[in-house]
Motif scaffolding. Structure first.
Motif, PDB file in Angstrom:
ATOM      1  N   LYS A   1       4.838  -7.823  -2.309  1.00  0.00           N
ATOM      2  CA  LYS A   1       6.149  -7.882  -2.953  1.00  0.00           C
ATOM      3  C   LYS A   1       6.969  -6.792  -2.293  1.00  0.00           C
ATOM      4  CE  LYS A   1       4.560  -9.548  -7.419  1.00  0.00           C
ATOM      5  NZ  LYS A   1       4.441  -9.247  -8.848  1.00  0.00           N
ATOM      6  N   ALA A   2       7.997  -7.195  -1.536  1.00  0.00           N
ATOM      7  CA  ALA A   2       8.791  -6.228  -0.777  1.00  0.00           C
ATOM      8  C   ALA A   2      10.265  -6.374  -1.144  1.00  0.00           C
ATOM      9  CB  ALA A   2       8.582  -6.454   0.725  1.00  0.00           C
ATOM     10  N   HIS A   3      10.877  -5.273  -1.548  1.00  0.00           N
ATOM     11  CA  HIS A   3      12.266  -5.294  -2.008  1.00  0.00           C
ATOM     12  C   HIS A   3      13.032  -4.127  -1.408  1.00  0.00           C
ATOM     13  CE1 HIS A   3      10.987  -8.169  -5.054  1.00  0.00           C
ATOM     14  NE2 HIS A   3       9.968  -7.370  -5.277  1.00  0.00           N
TER      15      HIS A   3
ATOM     16  N   SER B   1      -3.034  -5.983  -3.410  1.00  0.00           N
ATOM     17  CA  SER B   1      -1.641  -6.323  -3.678  1.00  0.00           C
ATOM     18  C   SER B   1      -0.828  -5.063  -3.432  1.00  0.00           C
ATOM     19  CB  SER B   1      -1.439  -6.741  -5.131  1.00  0.00           C
ATOM     20  OG  SER B   1      -2.173  -7.894  -5.430  1.00  0.00           O
TER      21      SER B   1
ATOM     22  N   THR C   1       3.294  -3.531  -3.767  1.00  0.00           N
ATOM     23  CA  THR C   1       4.695  -3.651  -4.140  1.00  0.00           C
ATOM     24  C   THR C   1       5.396  -2.494  -3.451  1.00  0.00           C
ATOM     25  OG1 THR C   1       4.147  -4.627  -6.278  1.00  0.00           O
ATOM     26  CG2 THR C   1       6.346  -3.686  -6.045  1.00  0.00           C
TER      27      THR C   1
ATOM     28  N   GLU D   1       9.237  -0.903  -2.321  1.00  0.00           N
ATOM     29  CA  GLU D   1      10.704  -0.869  -2.348  1.00  0.00           C
ATOM     30  C   GLU D   1      11.136   0.126  -1.284  1.00  0.00           C
ATOM     31  OE1 GLU D   1      13.971   1.084  -5.175  1.00  0.00           O
ATOM     32  OE2 GLU D   1      12.778  -0.461  -6.171  1.00  0.00           O
TER      33      GLU D   1
ATOM     34  N   GLN E   1       7.688  -9.042   5.100  1.00  0.00           N
ATOM     35  CA  GLN E   1       6.234  -9.183   5.132  1.00  0.00           C
ATOM     36  C   GLN E   1       5.677  -8.838   6.508  1.00  0.00           C
ATOM     37  OE1 GLN E   1       5.210 -13.018   3.489  1.00  0.00           O
ATOM     38  NE2 GLN E   1       5.632 -12.333   1.421  1.00  0.00           N
TER      39      GLN E   1
ATOM     40  N   ALA F   1      12.932  -6.548  -8.870  1.00  0.00           N
ATOM     41  CA  ALA F   1      11.529  -6.521  -8.423  1.00  0.00           C
ATOM     42  C   ALA F   1      10.829  -7.721  -8.822  1.00  0.00           C
ATOM     43  CB  ALA F   1      10.825  -5.283  -8.935  1.00  0.00           C
TER      44      ALA F   1
ATOM     45  N   ARG G   1      12.611 -12.331   3.486  1.00  0.00           N
ATOM     46  CA  ARG G   1      11.278 -12.146   2.906  1.00  0.00           C
ATOM     47  C   ARG G   1      10.224 -12.131   4.006  1.00  0.00           C
ATOM     48  NH1 ARG G   1       7.272 -15.443   1.808  1.00  0.00           N
ATOM     49  NH2 ARG G   1       8.494 -17.301   2.207  1.00  0.00           N
TER      50      ARG G   1
END
Length: 96
Positions: free
Chosen positions: A88-90, A50, A52, A54, A67, A96, A63
């Motif tokens: 999870k990309a922000h 996984s 994450t 930012e 990805q 978040a 989104r």
């Protein structure tokens, strides 16, 4: 032996994403132990991850585009060593 074979895969993922995206925040989690014995588990303990991320590079991107950016940075690993990758990309300032 090359460094890809001896460096933990989580570290390689972190290095690749840091280089490609210059993230403000990056977390990589090896989730392989939770999938032991499942499809895609090759016994290495390095198949399910996984991330994450930012990064300013994600600003104005969908989104799916975000990805794809992550997948592009890890393309060879996704083709050969990573069975599953949760992303999870922000952009900075987004929840978040």
């Amino acid at each position: 032996m090359d460094s890809l074979a001896t460096t933990p895969l989580a570290d390689i993922i972190e290095q690749r994403l840091a280089s490609a995206l210059s993230p403000a925040r990056l977390a990589v989690s090896n989730d392989s132990a939770q999938h032991r014995g499942h499809m895609g588990d090759d016994g290495t303990g390095e198949t399910h991850f996984s991330v994450t991320v930012e990064a300013a590079a994600f600003a104005g991107k969908s989104r799916v585009e975000r990805q794809r950016m992550v997948n592009a940075a890890l393309a060879d690993l996704l083709a050969t060593r990573i069975h599953a990758l949760a992303i999870k990309a922000h952009a900075p300032g987004e929840g978040a």
